[in-house]
Design a protein around this motif. Structure first.
Motif, short mmCIF file in Angstrom:
data_model
loop_
_atom_site.label_atom_id
_atom_site.label_comp_id
_atom_site.label_asym_id
_atom_site.label_seq_id
_atom_site.Cartn_x
_atom_site.Cartn_y
_atom_site.Cartn_z
N GLN A 46 27.54 -15.64 -8.37
CA GLN A 46 26.48 -16.45 -7.13
C GLN A 46 27.19 -17.25 -6.51
OE1 GLN A 46 23.15 -13.63 -6.54
NE2 GLN A 46 24.58 -11.75 -6.77
N GLU B 52 20.23 -16.34 1.69
CA GLU B 52 19.17 -16.33 0.72
C GLU B 52 18.40 -14.98 1.47
OE1 GLU B 52 17.37 -19.95 0.84
OE2 GLU B 52 19.24 -20.63 -1.35
N THR C 206 19.21 -12.54 3.45
CA THR C 206 20.26 -11.14 3.00
C THR C 206 20.06 -10.82 1.56
OG1 THR C 206 21.62 -12.72 4.87
CG2 THR C 206 22.39 -10.24 3.50
N LEU C 207 20.57 -11.42 0.79
CA LEU C 207 20.60 -10.99 -0.85
C LEU C 207 19.26 -10.56 -0.87
CD1 LEU C 207 22.24 -11.25 -2.82
CD2 LEU C 207 20.89 -13.78 -3.48
N ARG C 208 18.50 -10.71 -0.20
CA ARG C 208 16.53 -10.41 -1.00
C ARG C 208 16.08 -9.62 -0.20
NH1 ARG C 208 15.26 -16.37 -0.45
NH2 ARG C 208 14.34 -15.99 1.70
N HIS D 212 27.97 -10.48 -2.54
CA HIS D 212 26.86 -10.78 -3.39
C HIS D 212 26.15 -9.77 -4.08
CE1 HIS D 212 27.98 -15.35 -3.86
NE2 HIS D 212 28.98 -14.22 -3.59
N ARG D 213 25.15 -9.19 -2.92
CA ARG D 213 24.14 -7.78 -3.53
C ARG D 213 24.43 -6.64 -3.70
NH1 ARG D 213 20.54 -6.91 1.84
NH2 ARG D 213 22.03 -5.25 2.28
N ALA E 52 26.04 -13.00 1.19
CA ALA E 52 25.27 -11.98 0.48
C ALA E 52 25.17 -11.29 0.43
CB ALA E 52 24.10 -12.28 1.78
N ARG E 53 25.77 -10.25 1.50
CA ARG E 53 26.20 -8.48 0.95
C ARG E 53 26.86 -8.53 -0.11
NH1 ARG E 53 28.34 -6.49 6.58
NH2 ARG E 53 28.10 -4.62 5.92
N PRO F 231 25.42 -8.44 -10.25
CA PRO F 231 24.39 -9.94 -9.89
C PRO F 231 24.35 -10.76 -10.48
CG PRO F 231 24.06 -7.52 -8.54
CD PRO F 231 24.68 -7.37 -10.60
N GLN G 39 22.93 -14.40 -10.94
CA GLN G 39 22.59 -15.83 -9.67
C GLN G 39 23.65 -16.92 -9.39
OE1 GLN G 39 19.17 -18.20 -10.30
NE2 GLN G 39 19.18 -19.15 -7.66
#
Length: 243
Positions: free
Chosen positions: A201, A238, A240-242, A162-163, A159-160, A196, A198
């Protein structure tokens, strides 16, 4: 420490290196036999990667020769079509790793890369600092140490990246390294930064899932894999992504 890009060109090819890591890099750095002659070749393996562990003035490093995979390897081997220096596989990966480091993300520290052009084609190599005392996620799965807690940590790691818009072209269990202190993503050949979204990802995440299943993570049942490993991984991903 900020990257200090330097380029060195000679008859053996064109070298791009980080002078902040090593102020002097020459053609011998990319030759396993040169390291062997110095007693500094620690390990070498063939296969698609063509990887050697070398003991350099910049510390213990991984030297990787770029090789094609699949059916095209029979025709092209380790050769790639020349489109300009900035489009070589090695220059692009070198600079992506520099961007990853600048973002504070856990990837391998890049040292140098080289391409050698012959007419319409080129070959390439990359040197990165070796991550000590690390096991792949595939090895953790094989020895039974991949549990829900580690799966959550992997989800947070992905997630890090991808963010930050970092797309890994081959996100699989062999390209996740686990140490006692940290988890890393490695092998960013063909990876890139992108906005980024969805779609990519989720596709990236599902590639990791397929890798785990292929390596036997669901051998004791799909439901058990889902509950004990995949759901914890996605849950932390999810969150971490948010964040």
């Amino acid at each position: 420490m900020a990257m200090q890009e330097r380029i060195r060109e000679d008859d053996a090819g064109v070298i791009l290196f980080d002078a902040a890591v090593s102020p002097q890099v020459d053609a011998d750095w990319f030759e396993p036999e040169a390291w062997r002659a110095r007693g500094a070749l620690r390990q070498q393996s063939g296969g698609r990667g063509g990887v050697a562990i070398i003991d350099t003035p910049a510390g213990e490093c991984v030297l990787r020769h770029y090789r094609r995979g699949g059916l095209v390897a029979r025709l092209m081997g380790d050769r790639y079509l020349w489109k300009g220096a900035d489009f070589t596989r090695c220059f692009r990966e070198f600079r992506l790793l520099g961007a990853i480091a600048a973002l504070g993300l856990p990837g391998p520290q890049v040292v140098a890369c080289r391409y050698r052009r012959t007419g319409l084609f080129y070959t390439a190599d990359l040197i990165t600092r070796r991550i000590a005392d690390a096991r792949t996620l595939a090895q953790c799965l094989a020895d039974g140490s991949l549990d829900g807690e580690l799966a959550e940590r992997v989800g947070a790691l992905v997630a890090r990246f991808h963010r930050a818009g970092i797309w890994h072209a081959d996100l699989n269990a062999h390209n996740v390294l686990v140490t006692a202190e940290q988890i890393y993503l490695i092998d960013f050949d063909r990876g890139r930064q992108r906005p980024p979204a969805q779609a990519w990802q989720q596709a990236n995440l599902l590639r990791l899932r397929r890798s785990l299943v292929k390596l036997g993570a669901a051998a004791q049942g799909e439901g058990r894999f889902e509950e004990q490993l995949w759901k914890p991984l996605v849950y932390r991903y999810e969150r971490t992504l948010r964040a």
